[in-house]
Design an enzyme around this catalytic site. Structure first.
Site, PDB file in Angstrom:
ATOM      1  N   ASN A  84      51.092 -11.710   6.500  1.00 48.30           N
ATOM      2  CA  ASN A  84      49.899 -11.603   7.115  1.00 48.30           C
ATOM      3  C   ASN A  84      50.075 -10.951   8.324  1.00 48.30           C
ATOM      4  O   ASN A  84      50.806 -11.128   9.166  1.00 48.30           O
ATOM      5  CB  ASN A  84      49.695 -13.293   7.662  1.00 48.30           C
ATOM      6  CG  ASN A  84      48.577 -13.494   8.358  1.00 48.30           C
ATOM      7  OD1 ASN A  84      48.109 -12.925   9.190  1.00 48.30           O
ATOM      8  ND2 ASN A  84      47.864 -14.501   8.233  1.00 48.30           N
TER       9      ASN A  84
ATOM     10  N   ASP B 231      41.203 -17.649  17.436  1.00 41.25           N
ATOM     11  CA  ASP B 231      41.220 -17.826  18.758  1.00 41.25           C
ATOM     12  C   ASP B 231      39.839 -17.745  19.722  1.00 41.25           C
ATOM     13  O   ASP B 231      39.556 -18.117  20.542  1.00 41.25           O
ATOM     14  CB  ASP B 231      42.040 -16.549  19.381  1.00 41.25           C
ATOM     15  CG  ASP B 231      43.549 -16.592  19.120  1.00 41.25           C
ATOM     16  OD1 ASP B 231      43.876 -17.599  18.464  1.00 41.25           O
ATOM     17  OD2 ASP B 231      44.310 -15.825  19.673  1.00 41.25           O
TER      18      ASP B 231
ATOM     19  N   GLY C  14      48.142 -10.154  11.168  1.00 36.98           N
ATOM     20  CA  GLY C  14      47.499 -10.858  12.279  1.00 36.98           C
ATOM     21  C   GLY C  14      48.623 -11.699  12.627  1.00 36.98           C
ATOM     22  O   GLY C  14      48.793 -11.725  13.824  1.00 36.98           O
ATOM     23  N   LYS C  15      49.502 -12.432  11.971  1.00 36.98           N
ATOM     24  CA  LYS C  15      50.336 -13.317  12.201  1.00 36.98           C
ATOM     25  C   LYS C  15      51.455 -12.451  12.841  1.00 36.98           C
ATOM     26  O   LYS C  15      52.199 -12.699  13.702  1.00 36.98           O
ATOM     27  CB  LYS C  15      51.032 -14.049  10.962  1.00 36.98           C
ATOM     28  CG  LYS C  15      51.993 -15.089  11.490  1.00 36.98           C
ATOM     29  CD  LYS C  15      52.408 -15.643  10.272  1.00 36.98           C
ATOM     30  CE  LYS C  15      51.918 -16.691   9.352  1.00 36.98           C
ATOM     31  NZ  LYS C  15      52.534 -17.584   8.287  1.00 36.98           N
TER      32      LYS C  15
ATOM     33  N   ARG D 261      51.212 -21.019  18.739  1.00 36.41           N
ATOM     34  CA  ARG D 261      52.270 -19.921  18.370  1.00 36.41           C
ATOM     35  C   ARG D 261      53.180 -19.676  19.650  1.00 36.41           C
ATOM     36  O   ARG D 261      54.224 -19.678  19.529  1.00 36.41           O
ATOM     37  CB  ARG D 261      51.958 -18.681  17.688  1.00 36.41           C
ATOM     38  CG  ARG D 261      51.627 -18.792  16.371  1.00 36.41           C
ATOM     39  CD  ARG D 261      51.678 -17.701  15.332  1.00 36.41           C
ATOM     40  NE  ARG D 261      51.374 -18.144  13.850  1.00 36.41           N
ATOM     41  CZ  ARG D 261      50.204 -17.492  13.472  1.00 36.41           C
ATOM     42  NH1 ARG D 261      49.376 -16.776  14.030  1.00 36.41           N
ATOM     43  NH2 ARG D 261      49.854 -17.967  12.119  1.00 36.41           N
TER      44      ARG D 261
ATOM     45  N   GLY E 111      40.509 -13.772  14.978  1.00 36.46           N
ATOM     46  CA  GLY E 111      40.828 -14.764  14.286  1.00 36.46           C
ATOM     47  C   GLY E 111      40.311 -16.261  14.842  1.00 36.46           C
ATOM     48  O   GLY E 111      39.206 -16.013  15.671  1.00 36.46           O
TER      49      GLY E 111
ATOM     50  N   ASP F 296      54.909 -21.273   9.149  1.00 40.30           N
ATOM     51  CA  ASP F 296      53.975 -21.802   8.260  1.00 40.30           C
ATOM     52  C   ASP F 296      52.918 -22.420   9.405  1.00 40.30           C
ATOM     53  O   ASP F 296      53.426 -23.105  10.170  1.00 40.30           O
ATOM     54  CB  ASP F 296      54.312 -22.925   7.375  1.00 40.30           C
ATOM     55  CG  ASP F 296      53.611 -23.049   6.199  1.00 40.30           C
ATOM     56  OD1 ASP F 296      53.094 -22.084   5.741  1.00 40.30           O
ATOM     57  OD2 ASP F 296      53.390 -24.097   5.775  1.00 40.30           O
ATOM     58  N   SER F 297      51.457 -22.058   9.140  1.00 36.02           N
ATOM     59  CA  SER F 297      50.710 -22.732  10.149  1.00 36.02           C
ATOM     60  C   SER F 297      49.606 -23.238   9.275  1.00 36.02           C
ATOM     61  O   SER F 297      49.277 -23.082   8.191  1.00 36.02           O
ATOM     62  CB  SER F 297      50.154 -21.607  11.008  1.00 36.02           C
ATOM     63  OG  SER F 297      50.398 -20.242  10.717  1.00 36.02           O
TER      64      SER F 297
HETATM   65  O1  ITT Z   1      52.605 -17.053   4.255  1.00 39.16           O
HETATM   66  P1  ITT Z   1      52.577 -15.670   5.106  1.00 39.16           P
HETATM   67  O2  ITT Z   1      52.686 -14.363   4.301  1.00 39.16           O
HETATM   68  O3  ITT Z   1      52.968 -15.847   6.545  1.00 39.16           O
HETATM   69  O4  ITT Z   1      50.761 -15.717   5.372  1.00 39.16           O
HETATM   70  P2  ITT Z   1      49.612 -16.808   5.195  1.00 39.16           P
HETATM   71  O5  ITT Z   1      48.533 -16.077   5.793  1.00 39.16           O
HETATM   72  O6  ITT Z   1      49.586 -17.256   3.810  1.00 39.16           O
HETATM   73  O7  ITT Z   1      50.121 -17.672   6.492  1.00 39.16           O
HETATM   74  P3  ITT Z   1      50.190 -19.222   6.506  1.00 39.16           P
HETATM   75  O8  ITT Z   1      50.929 -19.852   5.049  1.00 39.16           O
HETATM   76  O9  ITT Z   1      51.002 -19.984   7.495  1.00 39.16           O
HETATM   77  O10 ITT Z   1      48.803 -19.729   6.401  1.00 39.16           O
HETATM   78  C1  ITT Z   1      48.030 -19.986   7.322  1.00 39.16           C
HETATM   79  C2  ITT Z   1      46.506 -19.664   7.238  1.00 39.16           C
HETATM   80  O11 ITT Z   1      45.957 -20.417   8.176  1.00 39.16           O
HETATM   81  C3  ITT Z   1      44.713 -19.470   8.664  1.00 39.16           C
HETATM   82  N1  ITT Z   1      45.048 -18.898  10.075  1.00 39.16           N
HETATM   83  C4  ITT Z   1      46.227 -19.272  10.799  1.00 39.16           C
HETATM   84  N2  ITT Z   1      45.725 -18.626  12.136  1.00 39.16           N
HETATM   85  C5  ITT Z   1      44.388 -18.050  11.894  1.00 39.16           C
HETATM   86  C6  ITT Z   1      43.587 -17.448  12.900  1.00 39.16           C
HETATM   87  O12 ITT Z   1      43.992 -17.065  14.080  1.00 39.16           O
HETATM   88  N3  ITT Z   1      42.364 -16.975  12.300  1.00 39.16           N
HETATM   89  C7  ITT Z   1      42.147 -17.006  10.932  1.00 39.16           C
HETATM   90  N4  ITT Z   1      42.851 -17.859  10.243  1.00 39.16           N
HETATM   91  C8  ITT Z   1      44.050 -18.135  10.571  1.00 39.16           C
HETATM   92  C9  ITT Z   1      44.973 -18.303   7.709  1.00 39.16           C
HETATM   93  O13 ITT Z   1      44.028 -18.515   6.599  1.00 39.16           O
HETATM   94  C10 ITT Z   1      46.330 -18.222   7.049  1.00 39.16           C
HETATM   95  O14 ITT Z   1      46.421 -17.888   5.709  1.00 39.16           O
END
Ligand code: ITT
Length: 190
Positions: free
Chosen positions: A12, A153, A14-15, A179, A151, A72-73
């Protein structure tokens, strides 16, 4: 304190950008793991937040001697207590529209707008696991507000500040965001 860079086990972008900015405040370099390693398909996320974050970190840690971070979020919406949570990513990925558009539509005309955002971090340093959780409880704004970050935010309105996370400068945002709080809790342990 860590001298080496940390690799982030995530796909991700953005993460990665958000966590890079947060770790930079502690003079720690965070890089996406694909800057050093070929991409791997992470297995299905089937556990709780801690298990998912630990699993992501472990899948990369076996390939490198550098410290590896897994995140994980997810979100909890008070209006829909049986939805989202650890399934947030998978729920949002199924929608045809962007995450913020979807959340605004689900909450349209709903006075119950409380949201809690969670970040669970697991840092694997050799065989040592360091774990930290950060959360923020706020309100979902009626429309997107703010340009300083993206996102969720732009929807996360903090009544005591009269502003969304995306309207706060980075240092102040780190004090409030899930975070930012998780990274601060992690840094107290390393
Ligand atoms: O597992 P990784 O590869 O790290 O990436 P992921 O996107 O699948 O990450 P997560 O399993 O932690 O899922 C968190 C989800 O929450 C959502 N999310 C979290 N923060 C967000 C934000 O600021 N804006 C939009 N969506 C967000 C987005 O759909 C993410 O896919």
């Amino acid at each position: 304190m860590l001298e080496q860079p940390i690799l982030l086990a995530s796909h991700n972008a953005g993460k990665l950008a958000e966590l890079q900015q947060l770790f930079a405040q502690y003079s720690i370099s965070l890089q996406g793991y694909t800057s050093q390693l070929a991409p791997i398909p992470f297995g299905l996320e089937g556990g709780d937040y801690w298990q998912n974050a630990t699993s992501k970190a472990a899948q990369v840690a076996v390939l490198t001697s550098l410290p590896v971070l897994g995140d994980d979020s997810g979100i909890d919406l008070a209006a829909f207590p049986n939805e989202f949570g650890v399934y947030t990513g998978r729920t949002l990925a199924r929608q045809a529209v962007a995450a913020n558009t979807y959340l605004l539509a689900r909450l349209r005309d709903n006075p119950q707008r409380q949201i809690t955002l969670h970040s669970y971090l697991v840092l694997q340093i050799g065989h040592r696991l360091v774990r930290a959780h950060g959360s923020l409880t706020a309100q979902v704004a009626l429309q997107e507000q703010g340009q300083l970050s993206g996102g969720f935010d732009r929807l996360v309105y903090i009544p005591e500040l009269g502003a969304t996370l995306a309207e706060l400068p980075a240092l102040q945002r780190a004090h409030y965001s899930q975070r930012g709080r998780a990274v601060a809790a992690l840094m107290q342990q390393i």
